[in-house]
Structure formats: structure tokens, C-alpha cells
Design an enzyme around this catalytic site. Structure first.
Site, PDB file in Angstrom:
ATOM      1  N   SER A 137       0.533   2.973  -6.569  1.00  0.00           N
ATOM      2  CA  SER A 137      -0.917   3.067  -6.760  1.00  0.00           C
ATOM      3  C   SER A 137      -1.242   3.815  -8.058  1.00  0.00           C
ATOM      4  CB  SER A 137      -1.551   3.788  -5.572  1.00  0.00           C
ATOM      5  OG  SER A 137      -2.922   3.928  -5.802  1.00  0.00           O
ATOM      6  N   HIS A 195      -0.006  -1.265  -8.145  1.00  0.00           N
ATOM      7  CA  HIS A 195      -1.247  -1.491  -7.390  1.00  0.00           C
ATOM      8  C   HIS A 195      -2.433  -0.982  -8.210  1.00  0.00           C
ATOM      9  CE1 HIS A 195      -3.345  -2.037  -3.517  1.00  0.00           C
ATOM     10  NE2 HIS A 195      -4.023  -0.939  -3.820  1.00  0.00           N
ATOM     11  N   ASP A 215      -6.237  -0.341  -8.147  1.00  0.00           N
ATOM     12  CA  ASP A 215      -7.433  -0.202  -7.317  1.00  0.00           C
ATOM     13  C   ASP A 215      -8.674  -0.315  -8.185  1.00  0.00           C
ATOM     14  OD1 ASP A 215      -6.566   0.267  -4.593  1.00  0.00           O
ATOM     15  OD2 ASP A 215      -5.655   2.110  -5.331  1.00  0.00           O
ATOM     16  N   MET A 224     -12.575  -0.393  -8.335  1.00  0.00           N
ATOM     17  CA  MET A 224     -13.741  -0.021  -7.519  1.00  0.00           C
ATOM     18  C   MET A 224     -15.009  -0.089  -8.367  1.00  0.00           C
ATOM     19  SD  MET A 224     -12.212   3.262  -5.519  1.00  0.00           S
ATOM     20  CE  MET A 224     -10.524   3.289  -4.910  1.00  0.00           C
ATOM     21  N   HIS A 254      -6.185  -4.849  -6.342  1.00  0.00           N
ATOM     22  CA  HIS A 254      -6.934  -4.677  -5.094  1.00  0.00           C
ATOM     23  C   HIS A 254      -8.402  -4.536  -5.492  1.00  0.00           C
ATOM     24  CE1 HIS A 254      -7.758  -1.890  -1.377  1.00  0.00           C
ATOM     25  NE2 HIS A 254      -8.408  -3.035  -1.310  1.00  0.00           N
ATOM     26  N   MET A 313     -11.897  -3.900  -4.924  1.00  0.00           N
ATOM     27  CA  MET A 313     -12.893  -3.318  -4.008  1.00  0.00           C
ATOM     28  C   MET A 313     -14.237  -3.384  -4.719  1.00  0.00           C
ATOM     29  SD  MET A 313     -10.570  -0.161  -2.738  1.00  0.00           S
ATOM     30  CE  MET A 313      -9.481  -0.315  -4.138  1.00  0.00           C
ATOM     31  N   MET A 319      -6.141  -2.317   5.429  1.00  0.00           N
ATOM     32  CA  MET A 319      -6.497  -0.955   5.018  1.00  0.00           C
ATOM     33  C   MET A 319      -6.227  -0.012   6.189  1.00  0.00           C
ATOM     34  SD  MET A 319      -7.453  -0.995   1.868  1.00  0.00           S
ATOM     35  CE  MET A 319      -7.669   0.779   1.878  1.00  0.00           C
ATOM     36  N   ASP A 329      -2.258  -0.163   2.988  1.00  0.00           N
ATOM     37  CA  ASP A 329      -2.817   0.675   1.928  1.00  0.00           C
ATOM     38  C   ASP A 329      -3.580   1.848   2.533  1.00  0.00           C
ATOM     39  OD1 ASP A 329      -3.773   1.669  -0.447  1.00  0.00           O
ATOM     40  OD2 ASP A 329      -5.043  -0.061  -0.922  1.00  0.00           O
ATOM     41  N   GLY A 330      -3.111   3.039   2.206  1.00  0.00           N
ATOM     42  CA  GLY A 330      -3.803   4.253   2.654  1.00  0.00           C
ATOM     43  C   GLY A 330      -2.902   5.159   3.472  1.00  0.00           C
TER      44      GLY A 330
HETATM   45  C1  DX5 Z   1      -7.872   3.576  -1.204  1.00  0.00           C
HETATM   46  C2  DX5 Z   1      -6.727   3.500  -2.171  1.00  0.00           C
HETATM   47  C3  DX5 Z   1      -5.693   4.450  -1.706  1.00  0.00           C
HETATM   48  C4  DX5 Z   1      -4.591   4.764  -2.609  1.00  0.00           C
HETATM   49  C5  DX5 Z   1      -4.007   6.096  -2.341  1.00  0.00           C
HETATM   50  O1  DX5 Z   1      -8.911   2.841  -1.552  1.00  0.00           O
HETATM   51  O2  DX5 Z   1      -6.268   2.168  -2.281  1.00  0.00           O
HETATM   52  O3  DX5 Z   1      -5.232   4.022  -0.486  1.00  0.00           O
HETATM   53  O4  DX5 Z   1      -3.808   3.793  -3.052  1.00  0.00           O
HETATM   54  O5  DX5 Z   1      -2.971   6.298  -1.532  1.00  0.00           O
HETATM   55  P1  DX5 Z   1      -2.902   7.637  -0.642  1.00  0.00           P
HETATM   56  O6  DX5 Z   1      -3.685   7.367   0.587  1.00  0.00           O
HETATM   57  O7  DX5 Z   1      -1.450   7.814  -0.366  1.00  0.00           O
HETATM   58  O8  DX5 Z   1      -3.452   8.764  -1.442  1.00  0.00           O
HETATM   59 ZN    ZN Z   2      -5.673  -0.144  -2.822  1.00  0.00          ZN
END
Ligand code: DX5
Ligand code: ZN
Length: 235
Positions: free
Chosen positions: A12, A37, A39, A41, A70, A72, A141, A180-181
């Protein structure tokens, strides 16, 4: 016993050190992590904003690993061409984010990428049943999307098992499940046992405070590489 049913790790990037990104990308590559990955947003679909195409383009110039986008964002169908999507990349869109899910997934397929449908913790799994022909993976998720560092929502573990069971029963055993998460070492074992194959590694998995990335990635890899039969006994 040798490794069987080895899961894949998707690092991530929102959790990486942006000041030392080059070093970070080199380390990720050296650990054998399979993909990056991203993210994305928009502050509308989720209450946060991360980074956009100009940051992603720079990262692309410094790595050969495939990207795991990903998205979002609201109405992802209008934003696919914001990003350089290459053959072999993974691209997931949320079923909650578009009225035109099937069309959006088809566009991603036409771009040469692996289409995926993402589901929020409160969204029932049946919301993806009618697009199984159109996806290569389902992103489950395990926290509400938007922020790193959250705690796993326990019910999502059952959702992973239910998804794996349904996919196998319906003849879609090739469709992968990504999680994810809060993919921590302990949670990753449970997720693996439930049927997950791609593990998004953020602050809980590889960017762990006080732990070197090499050490964390090695440990995470062990957690997702146990033979399926053995890991079933563990839970
Ligand atoms: C949420 C993100 C997170 C991210 C972080 O929107 O997509 O899930 O990758 O990972 P963690 O939860 O390990 O900090
Ligand atoms: Zn993600």
C-alpha cells in the site's frame, strides 16, 4: 513442508515514506512483493484525499511492478483515463460508487487490465453476484475505506469465507479474493485461511512502526504461505 497456496502481497503506497520513495520501491522489489496498491481517494466517495496521476506517473517511472489501483472515487467510469493503466495492472472499482458497474468493469478489461469489484464492510456480497463474468478479483474491504491504521471489522472474515465458498460453488474458482485493511500478521493468517489470495500490506503488514520493511515482508509472507490444510487446523 514446502510453500503451498502462497498468497500475493500488494504494497500500500499511501503508507510508504514519500520522501524516500525510491529507496522504498527498491526494497519492495527486493522482497519479492508482487504489486503496488494505489489507493485513489476523491474526498467524496471516502472522507479523505490521497494522490493523483502526477504522483503515480513518477512512481511508475521508478518501478516495473504492476499497479493495483483501488479507486475509491465517485463515478469511476469518468476517471479511468486519468491514470496510466497498463496491461497486467489490477484495477478495482467499488460497487457502491457507480450506477454502471458492469460497463465500467468492461472498460477496464478492454484496457488490458484485470478488473476487480470492491465491497465495503456494510455492503452485502450479493451486490457482486451479477458481475462475476466481468471480474478477475473481488476486493473485500476489512475496514471502512479511507484511512490507514484502522482495526479489522471481525464480520468481514466470514464474508471472505462466504465469498470463496460462493465463487467455488458457482464455477468461479479462478476469481481471486483481495483483502484490504488491517492486514496484520495475525489477521493475514485468518484471512488466508478464509480464502484470501491477495493481501494489501499497509501500516499493519509491511510499513510497521519499529520494524524493517524486509523483516516485516518476510514475516507477512510466512503468514500467507502456510499450506491450506495446515492453516485450517490452526483456526
Ligand atoms: C483503506 C486503505 C488501507 C491501507 C492501509 O482505504 O486501503 O486499508 O491500505 O493498510 P492498514 O490498514 O494496514 O494501515
Ligand atoms: Zn486500498
Amino acid at each position: 513442508m514446502g510453500r503451498q497456496n502462497t498468497g500475493e502481497i500488494s504494497a500500500s503506497i499511501m503508507c510508504a515514506d514519500f520522501i524516500r520513495m525510491e529507496e522504498c520501491l527498491n526494497k519492495i522489489k527486493a522482497t519479492g512483493i508482487e504489486m503496488l496498491h494505489m489507493d485513489i481517494m476523491d474526498g467524496i466517495f471516502v472522507p479523505n484525499i490521497t494522490f493523483g496521476a502526477c504522483v503515480i506517473d513518477q512512481i511508475r517511472k521508478n518501478t516495473s511492478l504492476p499497479f493495483d489501483y483501488h479507486l475509491m472515487v465517485d463515478q469511476p467510469e469518468n476517471k479511468l483515463d486519468y491514470f496510466e493503466i497498463k496491461k497486467g495492472d489490477y484495477v478495482s472499482v467499488h460497487c457502491e460508487s457507480t450506477r454502471h458497474l458492469q460497463r465500467t468493469l468492461t472498460c477496464i478489461r478492454e484496457m488490458g487490465a484485470h478488473p476487480g469489484v470492491a465491497v465495503n464492510p456494510a455492503t452485502p456480497l450479493c451486490c457482486v453476484y451479477d458481475v462475476l463474468e466481468d471480474v478477475d478479483f473481488i476486493l473485500i474491504m476489512t475496514v471502512n475505506p479511507g484511512f490507514a491504521g484502522q482495526r479489522l471489522i471481525p464480520h468481514t472474515l466470514e464474508k471472505i469465507s462466504a465469498a470463496r465458498r460462493y465463487l467455488n460453488e458457482q464455477g468461479y474458482s479462478d476469481i481471486k479474493i483481495e483483502v484490504d485493511g488491517n492486514v496484520s500478521f495475525e489477521n493475514a493468517k485468518k484471512m488466508k485461511s478464509a480464502g484470501a489470495q491477495i493481501f494489501v500490506a499497509g501500516t499493519s503488514g509491511i510499513f510497521v512502526q519499529g520494524m524493517d520493511l524486509y523483516e516485516a515482508a518476510k514475516k507477512l509472507r510466512q503468514c500467507i504461505s502456510e499450506p491450506e490444510v495446515e492453516s485450517r487446523h490452526v483456526v
